[in-house]
Write an enzyme that holds these catalytic residues in place. Structure first.
Site, PDB file in Angstrom:
ATOM      1  CG  HIS A   1     -97.022  65.310  -5.681  1.00  0.00           C
ATOM      2  ND1 HIS A   1     -97.986  65.355  -6.661  1.00  0.00           N
ATOM      3  CD2 HIS A   1     -95.841  65.287  -6.373  1.00  0.00           C
ATOM      4  CE1 HIS A   1     -97.441  65.367  -7.852  1.00  0.00           C
ATOM      5  NE2 HIS A   1     -96.150  65.338  -7.711  1.00  0.00           N
TER       6      HIS A   1
ATOM      7  CD  GLU B   1     -96.396  68.734  -6.590  1.00  0.00           C
ATOM      8  OE1 GLU B   1     -95.255  68.425  -6.171  1.00  0.00           O
ATOM      9  OE2 GLU B   1     -96.716  68.671  -7.795  1.00  0.00           O
TER      10      GLU B   1
HETATM   11  O1  TA6 Z   1     -94.178  67.443  -8.624  1.00  0.00           O
HETATM   12  C1  TA6 Z   1     -94.201  67.386 -10.042  1.00  0.00           C
HETATM   13  C2  TA6 Z   1     -93.502  66.098 -10.471  1.00  0.00           C
HETATM   14  O2  TA6 Z   1     -92.196  66.039  -9.961  1.00  0.00           O
HETATM   15  C3  TA6 Z   1     -93.535  66.022 -11.991  1.00  0.00           C
HETATM   16  O3  TA6 Z   1     -92.244  66.217 -12.534  1.00  0.00           O
HETATM   17  C4  TA6 Z   1     -94.086  64.615 -12.266  1.00  0.00           C
HETATM   18  O4  TA6 Z   1     -93.044  63.682 -12.334  1.00  0.00           O
HETATM   19  C5  TA6 Z   1     -94.978  64.433 -11.052  1.00  0.00           C
HETATM   20  O5  TA6 Z   1     -94.215  64.950  -9.972  1.00  0.00           O
HETATM   21  C6  TA6 Z   1     -95.498  63.033 -10.851  1.00  0.00           C
HETATM   22  O6  TA6 Z   1     -94.480  62.223 -10.404  1.00  0.00           O
HETATM   23  P1  TA6 Z   1     -94.819  60.658 -10.134  1.00  0.00           P
HETATM   24  O7  TA6 Z   1     -93.546  60.088  -9.582  1.00  0.00           O
HETATM   25  O8  TA6 Z   1     -95.956  60.603  -9.152  1.00  0.00           O
HETATM   26  O9  TA6 Z   1     -95.235  60.104 -11.465  1.00  0.00           O
END
Ligand code: TA6
Length: 303
Positions: A171, A275
Site C-alpha cells: 500500500h 498500491e
Molecule cells: O487503499 C486505500 C484505502 O483503502 C482507503 O480507503 C483508506 O482507508 C486507506 O486505504 C488508508 O487506510 P488505513 O487503514 O491505513 O487508514
C-alpha cells in the site's frame, strides 16, 4: 523480543545496515549504500523511507504525523496489507487491511546484491491473536532490495493441508509535489471499482488526474503505472508481477482531516497511493503446499 544489538551482531552490515531502537520502542533498520538510503520498521516489515542518491527528495512519503507505536499502523511508507485488503469480509471488528502491518516480524536474512544494492528479508511472526483472526498455516515473508530501484517481494507460502484465499497489497505512499500537478498513466481501458462513487464498476479513460477524493480499485491489470510529476520534473515507475489489482488513492481534504495523521492541514497534498494488490475479484487462492509472490519494483526518473 530480539534487541537492536543482537540484530546488529547477526544481520548488521557495516555502514550499510544498522538496527536501532526508536523512541517508541520499535526497532528500525537504517539502510544506506552508494545507491540509496531507506529505513524499515520491523513491526509490519514496514518500509518507511526510500531515497535514491539520484533524487533530491524521497520517493516514498511518510507523514510528519507518523508515529511508531506497538500495534499501531504507521502513516505512510509501504504498509503490508495481508491476509485481507480493506475491511474484513465478515468481522467488522477486525483491523482494516489485515493484521500484518501491526505485528512483529523477524529478520531472517541480510546481504548485498551483486550490483551493490542492500537486501533484507523478514518473516511475519504469527501469534494467538493473528490465528484467532485467520486460522491458516502460512509463512509470510518480505524481501526488500534497496538500490537505485526499490524492489519488494511479498511471498505467501501455504504450509498447511488445506487451500486458503488471501487478498493483499503493498500500500505504497509516494512523495509528489502536489496532488494537482500529477497524473497516473498505465491504467487506460482498465475496469475499476470506485469506492468513493458508490462502488460502481467503471472503465478508465486515459490518464488519471485528481480534483477530489479518489479511491479506486483497478482490477485484472498487471500493467506498469507511471506517476508523472510536472512540478518535481520526475516520473515514478511502478512495475509489478503477481498482482492483478492496482489501487489509486488520495484522501482529499475532508477524509485527511478525519484521519488526523496526514500532516495537517495539507500534508495529504504531497502524497499519492498507487498500491500493487490482489483485491476483490483478484483475491488469490494459495493451494496447500504452494507459494504465491507479489513483486513490485519502483524507479524514479528525472524528466
Ligand atoms: O487503499 C486505500 C484505502 O483503502 C482507503 O480507503 C483508506 O482507508 C486507506 O486505504 C488508508 O487506510 P488505513 O487503514 O491505513 O487508514
Amino acid at each position: 523480543m530480539t534487541t537492536a544489538q543482537q540484530l546488529n551482531t547477526q544481520f548488521g552490515i557495516d555502514g550499510q545496515v544498522v538496527f536501532r531502537k526508536d523512541a517508541g520502542g520499535l526497532i528500525v533498520a537504517e539502510i544506506s549504500n552508494p545507491q540509496a538510503t531507506a529505513s524499515l520498521c520491523l513491526q509490519g516489515a514496514h518500509l518507511m523511507a526510500w531515497q535514491p542518491k539520484s533524487q533530491s527528495l524521497p520517493v516514498v512519503w511518510l507523514s510528519r504525523d507518523a508515529k511508531l507505536a506497538a500495534g499501531k499502523s504507521i502513516r505512510g511508507g509501504v504498509p503490508v496489507c495481508w491476509p485481507w485488503f480493506g475491511a474484513h469480509a465478515a468481522e467488522s471488528g477486525f483491523p482494516a487491511h489485515g493484521y500484518a502491518r501491526t505485528v512483529p516480524w523477524q529478520v531472517i536474512e541480510s546481504g548485498t546484491e551483486p550490483n551493490g544494492a542492500t537486501r533484507l528479508t523478514l518473516r511475519l511472526l504469527e501469534n494467538e491473536k493473528t490465528r484467532a483472526q485467520w486460522p491458516h498455516d502460512a509463512r509470510l515473508e518480505l524481501t526488500v532490495i534497496v538500490g537505485e530501484t526499490l524492489r519488494m517481494e511479498l511471498s505467501t507460502e501455504n504450509t498447511g493441508e488445506s487451500d486458503f484465499v488471501i487478498s493483499e497489497a503493498l500500500h505504497t505512499y509516494f512523495k509528489i509535489s502536489d496532488i494537482g500537478a500529477v497524473r497516473v498513466s498505465g491504467l487506460a481501458g482498465c475496469d475499476y471499482w470506485d469506492k468513493v462513487g458508490g462502488s460502481a464498476l467503471n472503465k478508465q479513460n486515459g490518464a488519471i488526474s485528481f480534483t477530489s477524493e479518489t479511491d479506486r480499485v483497478y482490477i485484472d491489470t498487471a500493467a506498469e503505472c507511471v506517476i508523472e510529476d510536472d512540478q518535481l520534473k520526475r516520473r515514478i515507475r511502478v512495475a509489478k508481477s503477481g498482482s492483478l489489482s492496482t489501487v489509486v488513492w488520495t484522501p482529499w481534504t475532508a477524509k485527511a482531516d478525519r484521519m488526523g495523521d496526514m500532516g495537517q492541514p495539507d500534508g495529504w497534498r504531497e502524497m499519492l497511493c498507487v498500491e500493487s494488490a490482489n483485491a476483490f475479484e483478484n483475491a488469490v487462492k494459495v493451494t496447500a503446499g504452494a507459494k504465491h509472490t507479489l513483486i513490485v519494483e519502483y524507479r524514479a526518473e528525472s524528466l
